[in-house]
Design an enzyme around this catalytic site. Structure first.
Site, PDB file in Angstrom:
ATOM      1  N   GLU A  97      18.761 -25.819  27.840  1.00  9.32           N
ATOM      2  CA  GLU A  97      20.049 -25.184  27.587  1.00  9.32           C
ATOM      3  C   GLU A  97      19.879 -23.667  27.552  1.00  9.32           C
ATOM      4  O   GLU A  97      20.763 -22.952  27.135  1.00  9.32           O
ATOM      5  CB  GLU A  97      20.705 -25.732  26.328  1.00  9.32           C
ATOM      6  CG  GLU A  97      19.889 -25.607  25.075  1.00  9.32           C
ATOM      7  CD  GLU A  97      20.642 -26.167  23.869  1.00  9.32           C
ATOM      8  OE1 GLU A  97      20.215 -27.206  23.385  1.00  9.32           O
ATOM      9  OE2 GLU A  97      21.631 -25.582  23.430  1.00  9.32           O
ATOM     10  N   CYS A 129      20.903 -30.118  23.497  1.00  6.45           N
ATOM     11  CA  CYS A 129      19.552 -30.624  23.211  1.00  6.45           C
ATOM     12  C   CYS A 129      19.310 -32.030  23.760  1.00  6.45           C
ATOM     13  O   CYS A 129      18.234 -32.597  23.563  1.00  6.45           O
ATOM     14  CB  CYS A 129      19.298 -30.596  21.704  1.00  6.45           C
ATOM     15  SG  CYS A 129      19.518 -28.958  21.007  1.00  6.45           S
ATOM     16  N   SER A 219      28.393 -28.874  12.823  1.00  6.72           N
ATOM     17  CA  SER A 219      27.388 -29.499  13.678  1.00  6.72           C
ATOM     18  C   SER A 219      26.486 -30.435  12.859  1.00  6.72           C
ATOM     19  O   SER A 219      26.095 -31.502  13.344  1.00  6.72           O
ATOM     20  CB  SER A 219      26.623 -28.432  14.466  1.00  6.72           C
ATOM     21  OG  SER A 219      25.348 -28.242  14.000  1.00  6.72           O
ATOM     22  N   HIS A 251      15.864 -35.710  16.639  1.00  8.64           N
ATOM     23  CA  HIS A 251      16.037 -34.349  17.146  1.00  8.64           C
ATOM     24  C   HIS A 251      16.032 -33.440  15.915  1.00  8.64           C
ATOM     25  O   HIS A 251      16.764 -33.684  14.958  1.00  8.64           O
ATOM     26  CB  HIS A 251      17.362 -34.223  17.899  1.00  8.64           C
ATOM     27  CG  HIS A 251      17.774 -32.800  18.091  1.00  8.64           C
ATOM     28  ND1 HIS A 251      16.939 -31.891  18.683  1.00  8.64           N
ATOM     29  CD2 HIS A 251      18.891 -32.121  17.739  1.00  8.64           C
ATOM     30  CE1 HIS A 251      17.531 -30.710  18.694  1.00  8.64           C
ATOM     31  NE2 HIS A 251      18.725 -30.820  18.127  1.00  8.64           N
ATOM     32  N   LYS A 260      18.100 -35.719   6.442  1.00  9.45           N
ATOM     33  CA  LYS A 260      19.456 -36.062   5.990  1.00  9.45           C
ATOM     34  C   LYS A 260      19.935 -37.324   6.692  1.00  9.45           C
ATOM     35  O   LYS A 260      20.580 -38.185   6.099  1.00  9.45           O
ATOM     36  CB  LYS A 260      20.426 -34.918   6.307  1.00  9.45           C
ATOM     37  CG  LYS A 260      20.233 -33.685   5.451  1.00  9.45           C
ATOM     38  CD  LYS A 260      21.320 -32.682   5.776  1.00  9.45           C
ATOM     39  CE  LYS A 260      20.994 -31.337   5.170  1.00  9.45           C
ATOM     40  NZ  LYS A 260      22.167 -30.510   4.947  1.00  9.45           N
TER      41      LYS A 260
END
Ligand code: COA
Length: 407
Positions: A97, A129, A219, A251, A260
């Site tokens: 990217e 990603c 995000s 990721h 998380k």
């Protein structure tokens, strides 16, 4: 060769021979410079624990001007190419990217720099990603039709949010190169996979900007929502449960993010399963803690960290969660192969980390602000201080110039 390939394909189609496809080799490269996150925190007037615990980053890789996504990818691939791979690679896919051209694929430069055979397809893929995961899935299809081929998948990025921005602590630079083949020596990828696309604006980079725009909190929320969705769908499709996984790699835009996500599903497992997944998660984050976010390559750096930093049993199933803002998410999995560690480049990567040079915060800021001309003028770059074999040497008449010092 064609008849043999077709014959094999027919057997697979009729279910007479199981064609195993997956990761045969993994290469990695990160540039020679890094910044200590404790020192960055002090410079930004933030408590160091926010960066090292709250975000989960210890060091951040910094690319000199002589490294761009092309050279990072080429340097990552260099170490996994032998004569057999050079002969058999007939498809190069470059996920990024932070690409360098709106038209020409970064993969074509790498194809030339690595001296791959001309009879190959080469393309660049973009979806934040997620690009390299798309490449791996396409590679599986290519190998299913051409079992004798090998595919080179490149994931390479320089993550830039800007000095003194909330995202600064999650910057990084590096690349992972994967060879996908039949009868792979590291990991066989399972056929089942669950994926999701939704048009959202959580992170994007308009063509006129060299830094990303990001709604960080949004995000984070979307990452978790996508994970929940594809995890549930994957379990429904396969009948597998959390106990079937030795580890789950995520990721990692920063290492707290994957934790998380893992925490949202831990209570599906027994105490033993929870402990195993938590321990293996920490091991999967060791490399990312030192490198930072490398966008398309982050998930695969997490996998590499797990495989190189712990000896797992052959036959173990590893889950992989890929997320590319904008957004596409996918959950898939693979099975470790016997003696898989013999095919990793552990010493090479240990040396790569050991030979890095720490930058002061002010020196990092100076390097960050250095940029290639955007007005069409030419430039010559001095590569003597860059230990990488493959470097950017300048721009001439709008064309990037590269060198392979090993040639
Ligand atoms: N000690 C320990 N932890 C601390 C702390 C301290 N002294 N101070 C803060 N923290 C913790 C916070 O509690 C928070 O933890 P939590 O997320 O578990 O609640 C964490 O550090 C981050 O603090 P926060 O105030 O949310 O940070 P921020 O507003 O600076 O932004 C991001 C953090 C991740 C949103 C920001 O870095 C960003 O935008 N990153 C880029 C986007 C991105 O990576 N998106 C991921 C999806 S791909």
């Amino acid at each position: 060769m064609k008849l043999f390939t077709y014959y094999q394909y027919e057997k697979v189609r009729k279910g007479e021979r199981e064609l195993k496809i997956g990761i045969d080799k993994i290469g990695f490269y990160t540039p020679q410079y890094y910044v200590d996150m404790n020192k960055l925190a002090v410079a930004r007037n933030v408590e160091p624990e926010k960066f090292t615990i709250g975000i989960g980053q210890d060091e951040m890789a910094v690319a000199p001007i002589t490294q761009d996504p092309v050279t990072l990818a080429a340097n990552a691939a260099l170490q996994i190419l032998d004569d057999e791979a050079r002969e058999k690679i007939d498809f190069v896919m470059f996920g990024t990217e932070s690409g360098i051209d709106h038209s020409k694929s970064a993969g074509v430069y790498v194809h030339q720099l690595l001296g791959l055979k001309p009879n190959a397809r080469t393309i660049e893929l973009k979806q934040a990603c997620y690009g390299a995961t798309a490449a791996i899935q396409l590679a599986k299809g290519h190998i299913a039709l051409n079992p004798e081929s090998k595919v080179l998948v490149l994931a390479s990025d320089i993550a830039r949010y800007g000095i003194n921005t909330p995202g600064e602590v999650t910057q990084g630079a590096g690349a992972v190169a994967l060879i996908i083949s039949a009868d792979p020596r590291i990991m066989v990828l399972d056929d089942a996979s669950a994926y999701l696309t939704k048009d959202i604006m959580d992170f994007w980079r308009p063509t006129y900007s060299d830094v990303a725009f990001v709604d960080g909190k949004y995000s984070n929320e979307q990452y978790l929502e996508f994970f929940g969705h594809v995890w549930d769908e994957y379990k429904e499709k396969t009948g597998l449960t959390i106990a079937d996984f030795e580890a789950i790699c995520y990721h990692l835009p920063y290492t707290k993010m994957g934790l998380k996500a893992l925490r949202t599903i831990l209570d599906e497992g027994s105490v033993d399963v929870q402990e195993r997944l938590k321990e293996n998660y920490q091991i999967s984050t060791l490399y990312s803690r030192k490198v930072g976010n490398i966008y398309t390559a982050s998930l695969y750096l997490s996998l590499l960290s797990l495989l190189e930093q712990k000896e797992l049993e052959a036959g173990s199933r590893i889950g992989l969660f890929s997320y590319g803002s904008g957004a596409v998410g996918e959950f898939f999995s693979g099975i470790l192969q016997p003696n898989y560690r013999d095919f990793l480049k552990i010493d090479h990567h240990t040396n790569l980390f050991n030979n890095r040079t720490e930058l002061s915060v002010s020196k990092y800021e100076e390097i960050f602000e250095e940029s290639l001309p955007t007005d069409g003028s030419s430039v010559d770059l001095d590569t003597t201080n860059d230990p990488a074999p493959i470097c950017l040497t300048g721009i001439k008449e709008h064309m990037r110039q590269y060198t392979n010092k090993n040639k």
